[in-house]
Design a protein around this motif. Sequence first.
Motif, short mmCIF file in Angstrom:
data_model
loop_
_atom_site.label_atom_id
_atom_site.label_comp_id
_atom_site.label_asym_id
_atom_site.label_seq_id
_atom_site.Cartn_x
_atom_site.Cartn_y
_atom_site.Cartn_z
N SER A 149 44.25 49.69 44.26
CA SER A 149 43.53 49.93 43.02
C SER A 149 44.61 50.16 41.97
N GLN A 150 44.22 50.23 40.69
CA GLN A 150 45.19 50.44 39.64
C GLN A 150 44.83 51.69 38.88
N CYS A 153 49.51 49.81 34.34
CA CYS A 153 49.22 48.67 35.20
C CYS A 153 50.19 48.71 36.36
N LEU A 211 42.13 56.32 34.01
CA LEU A 211 41.14 55.66 34.87
C LEU A 211 41.80 55.15 36.14
N ASP A 212 41.07 55.25 37.23
CA ASP A 212 41.51 54.76 38.53
C ASP A 212 40.63 53.57 38.89
N ILE A 213 41.23 52.39 39.02
CA ILE A 213 40.46 51.19 39.32
C ILE A 213 40.32 51.04 40.82
N LYS A 214 39.16 51.39 41.33
CA LYS A 214 38.89 51.33 42.76
C LYS A 214 38.05 50.09 43.08
N VAL A 216 35.44 51.53 38.09
CA VAL A 216 36.38 52.28 37.26
C VAL A 216 36.03 53.76 37.32
N TYR A 245 32.01 57.40 36.95
CA TYR A 245 32.30 55.97 36.97
C TYR A 245 31.88 55.37 35.63
N CYS A 252 36.10 44.90 35.81
CA CYS A 252 37.21 45.85 35.63
C CYS A 252 38.22 45.32 34.62
N LYS A 253 38.61 44.05 34.78
CA LYS A 253 39.63 43.47 33.91
C LYS A 253 39.18 43.46 32.45
N LEU A 306 39.00 47.07 30.94
CA LEU A 306 40.31 47.63 30.61
C LEU A 306 40.91 46.95 29.39
#
Length: 262
Positions: A18-19, A27, A107-110, A114, A142, A152-153, A156
């Motif tokens: 995740s990011q 990133c 934010l944590d991209i799981k 998000v 979330y 997600c992309k 962000l």
Amino acid sequence: WLTSSRSCYPSASCTCPSQLLSAMFNCCCTENDTEGAELIAVDVHDSLEEAPPVYEPESQKEEAKPELVKEEPKEEPKTNEPAPQVSAGPHTFEISVVKDGPLGIMLDIKAAGVNVVHVSAGCVQTYNAKADPDKCLEKFDYIVDINGKTSCKSMLGEVTECKGTVTLKVVRPVQWTVKLVKNGKPFGAGLSFDKDSVSIEVTEIRDGTLKEFNASASPDLQIKPFDSIIKVNGIGDSPNQMIEALKTLPELELTVIRLPGA
């Protein structure tokens, strides 16, 4: 100003990462490792940050017994019984802020979506100070839509590039607590997290304690892929400490969150 540093949790194979992003943004990237192990952890990454990211078991009282003679309690074998603690949900709401400075969110991209790591000084914190408590953006919420963008992309990108009003659709996760007894067996799950994560995402269920627990638990208490563990025996905010507890402690109390519909 992006730096990259990769290190993997000892004896762990890696899943897709995740990011971690803040609202001037992080990133990160990773590469896969195929070594097998009980737990799977994602590489830890350096990230671009707007600001640095910013427990005790319940005691039970014994009732006084009228008899003067004490009887030794009989020990029964411990089983994996879920604690009946499930929060109501889902709670969905929308917030709009004028982006006249940093949003102040990380934010944590799981895989599930998000997830909010924390809220610091910025537009969102200013909004929270005036909003109704049930419409404040909180840690572990979330975000499912930003200005009409839902991937997600694209979400962000909208946060980093948007000027003016930013509208967020937010879902508060369902939260519950379960108790497990390992009885000498491995925990049995694939787990994923990033350097600044405050939760651990479950990526797969393997043979072991968790699979046995799920087999006997009611569906609303089962732990499934895309769920995130936010506490292990009162330990929170540190994925490394939580994973160490999962690996070493014989009895576990897990607090888990789920994005409804994930």
